[in-house]
Write an enzyme that holds these catalytic residues in place. Structure first.
Site, PDB file in Angstrom:
ATOM      1  N   LYS A 180      -1.992  15.698  -8.544  1.00  0.00           N
ATOM      2  CA  LYS A 180      -1.207  15.398  -9.748  1.00  0.00           C
ATOM      3  C   LYS A 180      -0.305  16.583 -10.126  1.00  0.00           C
ATOM      4  O   LYS A 180       0.815  16.387 -10.601  1.00  0.00           O
ATOM      5  CB  LYS A 180      -2.143  15.018 -10.905  1.00  0.00           C
ATOM      6  CG  LYS A 180      -2.966  13.740 -10.660  1.00  0.00           C
ATOM      7  CD  LYS A 180      -2.106  12.482 -10.604  1.00  0.00           C
ATOM      8  CE  LYS A 180      -2.951  11.212 -10.641  1.00  0.00           C
ATOM      9  NZ  LYS A 180      -2.141   9.977 -10.559  1.00  0.00           N
ATOM     10  N   ASP A 224       0.901  -1.157   0.000  1.00  0.00           N
ATOM     11  CA  ASP A 224       0.000   0.000   0.000  1.00  0.00           C
ATOM     12  C   ASP A 224       0.935   1.200   0.000  1.00  0.00           C
ATOM     13  O   ASP A 224       1.735   1.372   0.931  1.00  0.00           O
ATOM     14  CB  ASP A 224      -0.876  -0.037   1.262  1.00  0.00           C
ATOM     15  CG  ASP A 224      -1.858   1.129   1.302  1.00  0.00           C
ATOM     16  OD1 ASP A 224      -1.509   2.234   0.830  1.00  0.00           O
ATOM     17  OD2 ASP A 224      -2.961   0.939   1.837  1.00  0.00           O
ATOM     18  N   TYR A 279      -8.196  16.209  -7.018  1.00  0.00           N
ATOM     19  CA  TYR A 279      -7.443  15.247  -7.834  1.00  0.00           C
ATOM     20  C   TYR A 279      -6.304  15.962  -8.566  1.00  0.00           C
ATOM     21  O   TYR A 279      -5.150  15.527  -8.540  1.00  0.00           O
ATOM     22  CB  TYR A 279      -8.391  14.568  -8.821  1.00  0.00           C
ATOM     23  CG  TYR A 279      -7.741  13.563  -9.734  1.00  0.00           C
ATOM     24  CD1 TYR A 279      -7.479  12.268  -9.310  1.00  0.00           C
ATOM     25  CD2 TYR A 279      -7.374  13.904 -11.039  1.00  0.00           C
ATOM     26  CE1 TYR A 279      -6.882  11.333 -10.156  1.00  0.00           C
ATOM     27  CE2 TYR A 279      -6.775  12.986 -11.891  1.00  0.00           C
ATOM     28  CZ  TYR A 279      -6.537  11.706 -11.446  1.00  0.00           C
ATOM     29  OH  TYR A 279      -5.929  10.789 -12.283  1.00  0.00           O
ATOM     30  N   THR A 322      -9.861   1.510 -17.792  1.00  0.00           N
ATOM     31  CA  THR A 322      -9.262   0.771 -16.669  1.00  0.00           C
ATOM     32  C   THR A 322     -10.339   0.645 -15.588  1.00  0.00           C
ATOM     33  O   THR A 322     -11.506   0.931 -15.837  1.00  0.00           O
ATOM     34  CB  THR A 322      -8.074   1.566 -16.104  1.00  0.00           C
ATOM     35  OG1 THR A 322      -8.596   2.780 -15.512  1.00  0.00           O
ATOM     36  CG2 THR A 322      -7.058   1.936 -17.177  1.00  0.00           C
ATOM     37  N   SER A 354       0.712  10.573 -14.035  1.00  0.00           N
ATOM     38  CA  SER A 354      -0.076  11.748 -13.674  1.00  0.00           C
ATOM     39  C   SER A 354      -1.415  11.629 -14.390  1.00  0.00           C
ATOM     40  O   SER A 354      -2.061  10.567 -14.366  1.00  0.00           O
ATOM     41  CB  SER A 354       0.694  13.015 -14.056  1.00  0.00           C
ATOM     42  OG  SER A 354      -0.054  14.164 -13.774  1.00  0.00           O
ATOM     43  N   ASN A 368       2.401   4.375 -10.147  1.00  0.00           N
ATOM     44  CA  ASN A 368       1.136   4.300 -10.890  1.00  0.00           C
ATOM     45  C   ASN A 368      -0.095   4.262  -9.991  1.00  0.00           C
ATOM     46  O   ASN A 368      -1.146   4.757 -10.392  1.00  0.00           O
ATOM     47  CB  ASN A 368       1.184   3.035 -11.772  1.00  0.00           C
ATOM     48  CG  ASN A 368      -0.181   2.651 -12.282  1.00  0.00           C
ATOM     49  OD1 ASN A 368      -0.724   3.294 -13.179  1.00  0.00           O
ATOM     50  ND2 ASN A 368      -0.774   1.617 -11.686  1.00  0.00           N
TER      51      ASN A 368
HETATM   52  P1  NDP Z   1      -7.339   1.260 -11.781  1.00  0.00           P
HETATM   53  O1  NDP Z   1      -8.428   1.518 -10.794  1.00  0.00           O
HETATM   54  O2  NDP Z   1      -7.570   0.233 -12.839  1.00  0.00           O
HETATM   55  O3  NDP Z   1      -5.984   0.936 -11.041  1.00  0.00           O
HETATM   56  C1  NDP Z   1      -5.572   1.652  -9.915  1.00  0.00           C
HETATM   57  C2  NDP Z   1      -4.572   0.821  -9.180  1.00  0.00           C
HETATM   58  O4  NDP Z   1      -4.076   1.575  -8.071  1.00  0.00           O
HETATM   59  C3  NDP Z   1      -5.157  -0.467  -8.624  1.00  0.00           C
HETATM   60  O5  NDP Z   1      -4.217  -1.495  -8.802  1.00  0.00           O
HETATM   61  C4  NDP Z   1      -5.340  -0.141  -7.146  1.00  0.00           C
HETATM   62  O6  NDP Z   1      -5.253  -1.261  -6.303  1.00  0.00           O
HETATM   63  C5  NDP Z   1      -4.127   0.742  -6.924  1.00  0.00           C
HETATM   64  N1  NDP Z   1      -4.206   1.466  -5.670  1.00  0.00           N
HETATM   65  C6  NDP Z   1      -5.165   2.323  -5.232  1.00  0.00           C
HETATM   66  N2  NDP Z   1      -4.852   2.760  -4.006  1.00  0.00           N
HETATM   67  C7  NDP Z   1      -3.670   2.179  -3.663  1.00  0.00           C
HETATM   68  C8  NDP Z   1      -2.824   2.224  -2.528  1.00  0.00           C
HETATM   69  N3  NDP Z   1      -3.119   2.972  -1.453  1.00  0.00           N
HETATM   70  N4  NDP Z   1      -1.672   1.503  -2.542  1.00  0.00           N
HETATM   71  C9  NDP Z   1      -1.364   0.731  -3.600  1.00  0.00           C
HETATM   72  N5  NDP Z   1      -2.131   0.610  -4.684  1.00  0.00           N
HETATM   73  C10 NDP Z   1      -3.270   1.334  -4.713  1.00  0.00           C
HETATM   74  O7  NDP Z   1      -7.073   2.696 -12.465  1.00  0.00           O
HETATM   75  P2  NDP Z   1      -5.940   3.177 -13.492  1.00  0.00           P
HETATM   76  O8  NDP Z   1      -5.140   2.050 -13.984  1.00  0.00           O
HETATM   77  O9  NDP Z   1      -6.617   4.037 -14.443  1.00  0.00           O
HETATM   78  O10 NDP Z   1      -5.077   4.096 -12.530  1.00  0.00           O
HETATM   79  C11 NDP Z   1      -3.665   4.111 -12.558  1.00  0.00           C
HETATM   80  C12 NDP Z   1      -3.161   5.546 -12.557  1.00  0.00           C
HETATM   81  O11 NDP Z   1      -3.584   6.197 -13.749  1.00  0.00           O
HETATM   82  C13 NDP Z   1      -3.684   6.401 -11.392  1.00  0.00           C
HETATM   83  O12 NDP Z   1      -2.607   7.113 -10.823  1.00  0.00           O
HETATM   84  C14 NDP Z   1      -4.678   7.338 -12.059  1.00  0.00           C
HETATM   85  O13 NDP Z   1      -4.784   8.565 -11.375  1.00  0.00           O
HETATM   86  C15 NDP Z   1      -4.065   7.490 -13.436  1.00  0.00           C
HETATM   87  N6  NDP Z   1      -4.978   7.945 -14.474  1.00  0.00           N
HETATM   88  C16 NDP Z   1      -6.004   7.169 -14.943  1.00  0.00           C
HETATM   89  C17 NDP Z   1      -6.834   7.630 -15.947  1.00  0.00           C
HETATM   90  C18 NDP Z   1      -7.907   6.787 -16.553  1.00  0.00           C
HETATM   91  O14 NDP Z   1      -8.749   7.318 -17.285  1.00  0.00           O
HETATM   92  N7  NDP Z   1      -7.949   5.517 -16.326  1.00  0.00           N
HETATM   93  C19 NDP Z   1      -6.690   8.992 -16.502  1.00  0.00           C
HETATM   94  C20 NDP Z   1      -5.579   9.720 -15.965  1.00  0.00           C
HETATM   95  C21 NDP Z   1      -4.771   9.210 -14.994  1.00  0.00           C
HETATM   96  P3  NDP Z   1      -6.546  -2.003  -5.700  1.00  0.00           P
HETATM   97  O15 NDP Z   1      -6.899  -2.992  -6.765  1.00  0.00           O
HETATM   98  O16 NDP Z   1      -6.041  -2.616  -4.440  1.00  0.00           O
HETATM   99  O17 NDP Z   1      -7.603  -0.962  -5.469  1.00  0.00           O
END
Ligand code: NDP
Length: 290
Positions: A165, A69, A161, A196, A147, A96
């Site tokens: 970022k 985490d 948010y 995602t 980001s 990420n």
């Molecule tokens: P997902 O929800 O698919 O993935 C997010 C991931 O972050 C999951 O694996 C989640 O784990 C993990 N996570 C959340 N909180 C924590 C924590 N405290 N410690 C460790 N892991 C954690 O979303 P995305 O893949 O889209 O997100 C990835 C990044 O991309 C983020 O930083 C997001 O801000 C950024 N992003 C996404 C966009 C989009 O449209 N998808 C647009 C712009 C940026 P768990 O499964 O345990 O919840």
């Protein structure tokens, strides 16, 4: 932090060694798969590492899920130490892990702001600090900061948010200049809407609504969750683009991803330049006369 030199790694790495946070879903999982396809070794950090067991089983000796985490500083130190003990090196760190928060500035609580800063800023900053002594020692490395296009500009309902970022981007812009002499690259990735887990399954948090913001924030509050599963961006293509940018001779500092991000960031840069020029004479009028 003390620079630990690992003389006898316990495992032999194939290709580069990646440490990817939030690897259980979305971009993190897509990057894990892309790195494995490139022949590299991935330490895939997730809050629920068991989600990655089948991917790990398909790549014995090259894919290792670990529990992390990123809001837990002690675990960050322990995980980085573990990777160094195993391989003696870390070549790519991907910060990420993240999630969305929708709410007007007046609606977002202090707790919500601090929790999101822990996730998007203090966690990545701690991971960056932890890997840098080793990347400097190696004389190489890459730090990828996930980001958002919301890390370049903001709009009603996403102030908190964006603040987190923007903070990550500010830190990373300075970082890139500081570590370039050591052969370390920094890449800030700014995705638009990608398919995602971001907008669905309870991942997206909403601050308690104040009716006065129905007109400005209400549409965002309703629209974001409804994009789940329909976003235009393909995470696998994003992962391929990130690898290509990372491996380029001239890696960009910022990489917008998706047509929506490319359009909105260009429009924002244009508007920002116009405003700067409109007010330029005022900006230039405030120095002492001597
Ligand atoms: P997902 O929800 O698919 O993935 C997010 C991931 O972050 C999951 O694996 C989640 O784990 C993990 N996570 C959340 N909180 C924590 C924590 N405290 N410690 C460790 N892991 C954690 O979303 P995305 O893949 O889209 O997100 C990835 C990044 O991309 C983020 O930083 C997001 O801000 C950024 N992003 C996404 C966009 C989009 O449209 N998808 C647009 C712009 C940026 P768990 O499964 O345990 O919840």
């Amino acid at each position: 932090m003390q620079m630990a030199t690992v003389h006898n790694p316990t495992r032999k790495a194939t290709g580069r060694v990646w440490l990817i946070t939030g690897a259980s879903s979305g971009f993190g999982q897509a990057l894990t798969e892309a790195a494995l396809a490139a022949g590299d070794t991935v330490v895939a950090a997730a809050r629920r590492p068991e989600v990655l067991d089948s991917l790990a089983a398909a790549h014995p000796d090259r894919m290792f899920p670990v529990a992390l985490d990123v809001t837990d500083p002690a675990r960050i130190t322990a995980v980085v130490a573990e990777v160094l003990l195993w391989y003696g090196r870390i070549d790519v760190l991907v910060n990420n892990a993240g999630r969305g928060l929708v709410g007007a500035v007046e609606e977002s609580t202090d707790r919500e702001l601090r929790d999101l800063m822990d996730l998007h800023f203090f966690g990545p900053a701690a991971l960056t600090r932890a890997v840098l002594p080793h990347m400097r020692r190696q004389g190489s490395g890459a730090i990828v900061q996930m980001s958002s296009m919301g890390g370049r500009f903001s709009f009603a309902g996403v102030g908190a948010y964006s603040a987190t970022k923007f903070a990550l981007e500010g830190l990373s812009e300075a970082l890139a200049l500081e570590v370039a002499p050591f052969g370390i690259k920094v890449l800030i990735v700014e995705p638009g809407a990608f398919r995602t887990g971001f907008a669905g399954g309870g991942a997206l948090q909403q601050s308690a609504a104040i009716p006065a913001y129905e007109e400005t924030v209400g549409p965002v509050r309703a629209a974001l969750p409804s994009t789940d599963g329909k976003q235009p961006g393909d995470p696998a293509k994003a992962a391929a683009a990130i690898l290509a940018a990372m491996e380029a001779k001239e890696t960009p500092l910022r990489l917008p991803l998706g047509n929506d991000a490319a359009d909105a960031i260009s429009a924002h840069l244009h508007a920002s330049r116009e405003e700067t020029l409109t007010w330029e004479s005022v900006s230039r009028s405030t120095d002492f006369d001597d």
